[in-house]
Design a protein around this motif. Structure first.
Motif, PDB file in Angstrom:
ATOM      1  N   SER A  39       0.827  -1.214   0.000  1.00  0.00           N
ATOM      2  CA  SER A  39       0.000   0.000   0.000  1.00  0.00           C
ATOM      3  C   SER A  39       0.858   1.261   0.000  1.00  0.00           C
ATOM      4  CB  SER A  39      -0.965  -0.001   1.173  1.00  0.00           C
ATOM      5  OG  SER A  39      -0.254  -0.071   2.368  1.00  0.00           O
ATOM      6  N   GLY A  40       2.019   1.221   0.616  1.00  0.00           N
ATOM      7  CA  GLY A  40       2.929   2.370   0.519  1.00  0.00           C
ATOM      8  C   GLY A  40       2.682   3.437   1.574  1.00  0.00           C
ATOM      9  N   ASP A  41       3.799   4.010   2.069  1.00  0.00           N
ATOM     10  CA  ASP A  41       3.678   5.129   3.009  1.00  0.00           C
ATOM     11  C   ASP A  41       3.786   6.443   2.225  1.00  0.00           C
ATOM     12  OD1 ASP A  41       6.266   5.125   2.232  1.00  0.00           O
ATOM     13  OD2 ASP A  41       7.096   4.562   4.179  1.00  0.00           O
ATOM     14  N   LEU A  75     -21.295  10.736  -5.644  1.00  0.00           N
ATOM     15  CA  LEU A  75     -20.285  10.092  -6.493  1.00  0.00           C
ATOM     16  C   LEU A  75     -19.078   9.710  -5.647  1.00  0.00           C
ATOM     17  CD1 LEU A  75     -18.909   9.410  -9.270  1.00  0.00           C
ATOM     18  CD2 LEU A  75     -18.234  11.811  -9.372  1.00  0.00           C
ATOM     19  N   MET A  76     -18.658   8.465  -5.750  1.00  0.00           N
ATOM     20  CA  MET A  76     -17.419   8.038  -5.081  1.00  0.00           C
ATOM     21  C   MET A  76     -16.405   7.680  -6.160  1.00  0.00           C
ATOM     22  SD  MET A  76     -16.662   5.143  -2.169  1.00  0.00           S
ATOM     23  CE  MET A  76     -17.398   3.754  -3.031  1.00  0.00           C
ATOM     24  N   ASP A  77     -15.263   8.395  -6.154  1.00  0.00           N
ATOM     25  CA  ASP A  77     -14.205   8.124  -7.121  1.00  0.00           C
ATOM     26  C   ASP A  77     -13.214   7.165  -6.465  1.00  0.00           C
ATOM     27  OD1 ASP A  77     -12.813   8.327  -9.532  1.00  0.00           O
ATOM     28  OD2 ASP A  77     -11.565   9.991  -8.793  1.00  0.00           O
ATOM     29  N   VAL A  78     -13.208   5.940  -6.940  1.00  0.00           N
ATOM     30  CA  VAL A  78     -12.377   4.892  -6.335  1.00  0.00           C
ATOM     31  C   VAL A  78     -11.000   4.898  -6.998  1.00  0.00           C
ATOM     32  CG1 VAL A  78     -12.162   2.384  -6.078  1.00  0.00           C
ATOM     33  CG2 VAL A  78     -14.363   3.499  -5.664  1.00  0.00           C
ATOM     34  N   GLY A  79      -9.953   4.954  -6.165  1.00  0.00           N
ATOM     35  CA  GLY A  79      -8.595   5.141  -6.698  1.00  0.00           C
ATOM     36  C   GLY A  79      -8.475   6.568  -7.212  1.00  0.00           C
ATOM     37  N   GLY A  80      -9.036   7.482  -6.461  1.00  0.00           N
ATOM     38  CA  GLY A  80      -9.186   8.879  -6.916  1.00  0.00           C
ATOM     39  C   GLY A  80      -7.916   9.708  -6.918  1.00  0.00           C
ATOM     40  N   GLY A  81      -6.803   9.128  -6.447  1.00  0.00           N
ATOM     41  CA  GLY A  81      -5.510   9.815  -6.545  1.00  0.00           C
ATOM     42  C   GLY A  81      -5.515  11.166  -5.854  1.00  0.00           C
ATOM     43  N   PHE A 101     -11.916   7.766  -2.637  1.00  0.00           N
ATOM     44  CA  PHE A 101     -11.451   6.570  -1.925  1.00  0.00           C
ATOM     45  C   PHE A 101     -10.124   6.155  -2.532  1.00  0.00           C
ATOM     46  CE2 PHE A 101     -11.101   2.019  -1.155  1.00  0.00           C
ATOM     47  CZ  PHE A 101     -11.480   1.910   0.173  1.00  0.00           C
ATOM     48  N   ASP A 102      -9.096   6.041  -1.701  1.00  0.00           N
ATOM     49  CA  ASP A 102      -7.778   5.606  -2.203  1.00  0.00           C
ATOM     50  C   ASP A 102      -7.007   5.040  -1.023  1.00  0.00           C
ATOM     51  OD1 ASP A 102      -5.115   5.503  -3.583  1.00  0.00           O
ATOM     52  OD2 ASP A 102      -6.144   6.726  -5.091  1.00  0.00           O
ATOM     53  N   LEU A 103      -5.825   4.516  -1.285  1.00  0.00           N
ATOM     54  CA  LEU A 103      -4.971   4.009  -0.213  1.00  0.00           C
ATOM     55  C   LEU A 103      -4.779   5.115   0.820  1.00  0.00           C
ATOM     56  CD1 LEU A 103      -2.401   2.182  -2.501  1.00  0.00           C
ATOM     57  CD2 LEU A 103      -4.028   1.096  -0.934  1.00  0.00           C
ATOM     58  N   PRO A 104      -4.635   4.759   2.099  1.00  0.00           N
ATOM     59  CA  PRO A 104      -4.611   5.796   3.142  1.00  0.00           C
ATOM     60  C   PRO A 104      -3.609   6.926   2.875  1.00  0.00           C
ATOM     61  CG  PRO A 104      -4.822   3.638   4.152  1.00  0.00           C
ATOM     62  CD  PRO A 104      -4.650   3.388   2.686  1.00  0.00           C
ATOM     63  N   ALA A 105      -2.387   6.590   2.466  1.00  0.00           N
ATOM     64  CA  ALA A 105      -1.380   7.652   2.272  1.00  0.00           C
ATOM     65  C   ALA A 105      -1.756   8.564   1.105  1.00  0.00           C
ATOM     66  CB  ALA A 105      -0.005   7.033   2.041  1.00  0.00           C
ATOM     67  N   VAL A 106      -2.426   8.000   0.099  1.00  0.00           N
ATOM     68  CA  VAL A 106      -2.830   8.796  -1.069  1.00  0.00           C
ATOM     69  C   VAL A 106      -4.045   9.667  -0.706  1.00  0.00           C
ATOM     70  CG1 VAL A 106      -3.565   8.720  -3.486  1.00  0.00           C
ATOM     71  CG2 VAL A 106      -1.934   7.026  -2.628  1.00  0.00           C
ATOM     72  N   ALA A 107      -4.987   9.071   0.049  1.00  0.00           N
ATOM     73  CA  ALA A 107      -6.173   9.841   0.471  1.00  0.00           C
ATOM     74  C   ALA A 107      -5.755  11.045   1.323  1.00  0.00           C
ATOM     75  CB  ALA A 107      -7.140   8.939   1.234  1.00  0.00           C
ATOM     76  N   GLU A 108      -4.715  10.852   2.133  1.00  0.00           N
ATOM     77  CA  GLU A 108      -4.220  11.988   2.939  1.00  0.00           C
ATOM     78  C   GLU A 108      -3.639  13.087   2.060  1.00  0.00           C
ATOM     79  OE1 GLU A 108      -1.439  11.116   6.158  1.00  0.00           O
ATOM     80  OE2 GLU A 108      -2.835   9.558   6.825  1.00  0.00           O
ATOM     81  N   ARG A 109      -2.870  12.684   1.047  1.00  0.00           N
ATOM     82  CA  ARG A 109      -2.315  13.685   0.106  1.00  0.00           C
ATOM     83  C   ARG A 109      -3.459  14.439  -0.584  1.00  0.00           C
ATOM     84  NH1 ARG A 109       2.773  13.484  -2.392  1.00  0.00           N
ATOM     85  NH2 ARG A 109       1.809  14.202  -4.328  1.00  0.00           N
ATOM     86  N   ALA A 110      -4.489  13.685  -0.998  1.00  0.00           N
ATOM     87  CA  ALA A 110      -5.625  14.310  -1.689  1.00  0.00           C
ATOM     88  C   ALA A 110      -6.311  15.304  -0.756  1.00  0.00           C
ATOM     89  CB  ALA A 110      -6.614  13.246  -2.154  1.00  0.00           C
ATOM     90  N   ARG A 126     -11.493   9.278   1.870  1.00  0.00           N
ATOM     91  CA  ARG A 126     -11.466   8.088   2.724  1.00  0.00           C
ATOM     92  C   ARG A 126     -10.321   7.190   2.312  1.00  0.00           C
ATOM     93  NH1 ARG A 126     -17.308   5.484   3.954  1.00  0.00           N
ATOM     94  NH2 ARG A 126     -15.926   4.089   5.093  1.00  0.00           N
ATOM     95  N   GLY A 127      -9.574   6.717   3.300  1.00  0.00           N
ATOM     96  CA  GLY A 127      -8.469   5.803   3.023  1.00  0.00           C
ATOM     97  C   GLY A 127      -8.916   4.365   3.191  1.00  0.00           C
ATOM     98  N   GLY A 128      -8.425   3.475   2.331  1.00  0.00           N
ATOM     99  CA  GLY A 128      -8.755   2.060   2.457  1.00  0.00           C
ATOM    100  C   GLY A 128      -8.155   1.281   1.305  1.00  0.00           C
ATOM    101  N   ASP A 129      -8.425  -0.009   1.320  1.00  0.00           N
ATOM    102  CA  ASP A 129      -7.891  -0.912   0.290  1.00  0.00           C
ATOM    103  C   ASP A 129      -9.068  -1.470  -0.493  1.00  0.00           C
ATOM    104  OD1 ASP A 129      -6.844  -2.972  -1.198  1.00  0.00           O
ATOM    105  OD2 ASP A 129      -6.068  -4.106   0.515  1.00  0.00           O
ATOM    106  N   PHE A 130      -9.151  -1.122  -1.785  1.00  0.00           N
ATOM    107  CA  PHE A 130     -10.344  -1.558  -2.529  1.00  0.00           C
ATOM    108  C   PHE A 130     -10.366  -3.076  -2.761  1.00  0.00           C
ATOM    109  CE2 PHE A 130      -8.150   0.629  -6.381  1.00  0.00           C
ATOM    110  CZ  PHE A 130      -7.520  -0.520  -6.839  1.00  0.00           C
ATOM    111  N   HIS A 131      -9.241  -3.757  -2.511  1.00  0.00           N
ATOM    112  CA  HIS A 131      -9.280  -5.225  -2.638  1.00  0.00           C
ATOM    113  C   HIS A 131     -10.045  -5.835  -1.462  1.00  0.00           C
ATOM    114  CE1 HIS A 131      -6.733  -5.055  -6.075  1.00  0.00           C
ATOM    115  NE2 HIS A 131      -5.684  -4.595  -5.413  1.00  0.00           N
ATOM    116  N   GLY A 132     -10.324  -5.008  -0.449  1.00  0.00           N
ATOM    117  CA  GLY A 132     -11.076  -5.514   0.708  1.00  0.00           C
ATOM    118  C   GLY A 132     -12.526  -5.067   0.674  1.00  0.00           C
ATOM    119  N   GLY A 133     -13.029  -4.622  -0.475  1.00  0.00           N
ATOM    120  CA  GLY A 133     -14.416  -4.164  -0.591  1.00  0.00           C
ATOM    121  C   GLY A 133     -14.495  -2.647  -0.592  1.00  0.00           C
TER     122      GLY A 133
END
Ligand SMILES: C[S@@+](CC[C@H](N)C(=O)[O-])C[C@H]1O[C@@H](n2cnc3c(N)ncnc32)[C@H](O)[C@@H]1O
Length: 245
Positions: A39-41, A75-81, A101-110, A126-133
């Protein structure tokens, strides 16, 4: 964009080994940590998030010119960068709720980039992992330049997760460059084919393949919306059966 291509050219030093799956670990696989399931820091996601962010506004305008979003409630943009897609939506449509919605570190940057643009009250991150739903609540989900990054099994699982997260009558918007785009085969098939091979995950897919995957994931109707620059992005809209309440 040009600077990071040094990695691709280095990875292409032995294209036959790459095609045979015998190449040593590639530079692009390290550049895109999520391609190998990491997921990356914050320092790890910064280069790739900045790179995607540089072209995201251009892609957003092409997608939104092709596809009218008036009537969307949430609208929810998944992997929204970095959030430029939702920023463009906010500029065109005053009413819908917007969630990135993106990985936590990316959602924080956004979140911090959008706050600087004065949009913290308009776009939730929102931070999370889309492979987990995926979180529920949105009547429309967008996947912009996401599905092609993933191999068939996780890509289909993501489409199924989007279907599960949407209410009856909900809409999925899938936008990305595709293989088999007339006149753009050198980009859609060859360039993205080699790029994703070097990245170690995903492949460019033909629109017909994506439509079949969307049907397998449970979507009833899919429709293509022609875009201005199909070599960069094409748009498929898929509908879940039922009616929005
Ligand atoms: C190719 S970028 C596209 C970003 C943006 N949609 C755009 O068009 O510029 C892929 C995005 O998916 C996010 N991503 C990758 N794996 C993810 C995962 N497992 N869960 C949530 N987001 C993920 C990345 O952090 C990145 O922002």
């Amino acid at each position: 964009m040009i600077e990071h291509h040094a990695l691709l050219y280095a990875d292409l030093a032995d294209p036959v080994a790459l095609l045979r799956g015998q190449a040593p670990p590639t530079g692009l696989a390290r550049y895109w940590p999520y391609a190998s399931g990491l997921s990356g820091d914050a320092p790890t996601v910064a280069p790739y998030s900045g790179l995607m962010g540089a072209s995201q506004a251009l892609i957003a305008e092409d997608v939104l010119d092709a596809c009218d979003l008036s009537g969307v409630r949430h609208l929810m943009d998944v992997g929204g960068g970095e959030g430029a897609f939702l920023q463009a939506v906010a500029g065109r449509h005053a009413t819908p709720r917007l969630t990135l919605f993106d990985l936590p570190a990316v959602a924080e940057r956004a979140a911090s980039r959008l706050a600087q643009a004065g949009l913290e009250g308009r776009i939730a991150c929102r931070g999370g992992d889309f492979h987990g739903g995926l979180p529920t609540g949105a009547d429309t989900i967008s996947l912009v330049r996401i599905v092609h990054d993933h191999d068939d099994e996780p890509a289909l699982a993501l489409l199924r997760a989007a279907h599960a997260a949407l209410p009856p009558g909900g809409t999925l918007l899938l936008a990305e460059p595709m293989a088999g785009t007339p006149g753009a085969e050198p980009v859609g098939d060859a360039y993205f084919g080699f790029y994703l091979l070097a990245m170690g995950s995903g492949r460019p897919r033909r629109a017909e393949e994506l439509r079949a995957m969307l049907r397998t994931a449970g979507f009833a109707v899919t429709h293509e919306h022609p875009t201005r620059r199909p070599l960069l992005t094409r748009v498929l809209k898929a509908q879940k059966t039922g009616r929005l309440k």
